[in-house]
Design a protein around this motif. Structure first.
Motif, short mmCIF file in Angstrom:
data_model
loop_
_atom_site.label_atom_id
_atom_site.label_comp_id
_atom_site.label_asym_id
_atom_site.label_seq_id
_atom_site.Cartn_x
_atom_site.Cartn_y
_atom_site.Cartn_z
N ALA A 5 38.26 47.93 44.65
CA ALA A 5 37.46 47.29 45.80
C ALA A 5 37.38 48.70 46.87
N SER A 64 37.73 44.27 39.89
CA SER A 64 37.11 43.97 41.04
C SER A 64 38.08 44.16 42.29
N THR A 65 39.14 43.51 41.95
CA THR A 65 40.38 43.97 43.06
C THR A 65 41.08 45.21 43.39
N GLY A 107 37.73 41.44 34.71
CA GLY A 107 36.77 41.76 35.56
C GLY A 107 37.20 41.26 37.26
N GLU A 108 37.87 40.30 37.10
CA GLU A 108 38.47 39.92 38.47
C GLU A 108 39.79 40.89 39.08
N ARG A 131 29.38 42.24 33.76
CA ARG A 131 29.01 41.15 34.61
C ARG A 131 29.95 40.22 35.12
N SER A 132 31.19 40.51 34.93
CA SER A 132 32.21 39.83 35.78
C SER A 132 32.91 40.61 36.57
N ILE A 133 32.56 41.76 37.05
CA ILE A 133 32.99 42.52 37.81
C ILE A 133 32.21 42.33 39.20
N ARG A 134 33.00 42.10 40.24
CA ARG A 134 32.01 41.77 41.64
C ARG A 134 31.97 42.69 42.77
N ILE A 135 32.14 44.01 42.42
CA ILE A 135 31.93 45.12 43.11
C ILE A 135 31.04 46.15 42.73
N LYS A 145 36.55 37.53 32.03
CA LYS A 145 36.44 37.28 33.30
C LYS A 145 37.82 37.39 34.24
#
Ligand code: XMP
Ligand code: MG
Length: 179
Positions: A31, A27-28, A23-24, A53-57, A20
């Motif tokens: 971006a 993602s940062t 992934g954060e 699945r923990s990547i938010r981009i 997690k």
């Protein structure tokens, strides 16, 4: 699994929390960039599935398969591409996802290979790092856990193709491979 597991090195809960976090960070850091996440089969399969699945981009994924290990626990040093990427990678930011950096031979080869295809950048994310065995000075850009020089199985890592499905990382009993 008691017959082959000496001890659990990284628990399922610790893996989950670390993935997690990774992934954060990814993602940062990526971006607004065109990111292609490249999983190295088969070892990275389990980590890759959790990590993406923990990547938010928005990302795309692809896979390569290379061989650097035979049936045993020693690196041969030779790297061979068994499966290549499906598409060209010019101008893309590449994040290689590996199970473990050991000698560094595999990653050294992959970094050179992917950079030579015109990628915008090539970085590395591994769940495990065994720095004591390094032959080529490579440091993963993202890493989960630094581990001692012991042969490990689980979370994608195998011994002679067995034990990849274990949900934790464990030390293999030495008598299993010294037989
Ligand atoms: P190098 O030496 O090229 O190795 O950095 C990377 C690959 O070696 C495998 N490897 C292991 N596989 N338990 C395994 O199941 C281990 O302790 C281990 N150490 C290295 C792995 O396939 C990795 O991609
Ligand atoms: Mg292997």
């Amino acid at each position: 699994m008691e017959q082959v597991v000496e001890r659990i090195l990284v628990s399922e809960a610790d893996l989950k929390a670390k993935v997690k976090e990774l992934g954060e960070s990814i993602s940062t850091d990526y971006a607004g960039k065109d990111l292609l996440v490249v999983g190295i089969l088969k070892g990275a399969l389990v980590f890759m599935a959790d990590l993406i699945r923990s990547i938010r981009i928005p990302i795309q994924i692809d896979f390569m398969a290379v061989s650097s290990y035979g049936q045993g626990t020693r690196s041969s040093g030779a790297v061979r591409i068994l499966k290549d990427l499906d598409r060209a990678i010019e101008e893309k930011h590449i994040l290689i996802v590996e199970d473990i950096v050991d000698t560094g031979l595999t990653l050294n080869y992959l970094l050179d290979n992917l950079k030579s295809r015109g990628a915008a950048s090539v970085k590395v994310c591994t769940i495990l790092d065994k720095p004591s065995r390094r032959k080529i000075p490579i440091t993963p850009d993202y890493n989960g856990f630094v581990i001692p020089d012991e042969f490990v199985i689980g979370y994608g890592l195998d011994y002679a193709e067995d034990y990849r499905h274990l949900p934790y990382v464990a030390v293999l009993k030495p008598e299993v491979y010294s037989k």
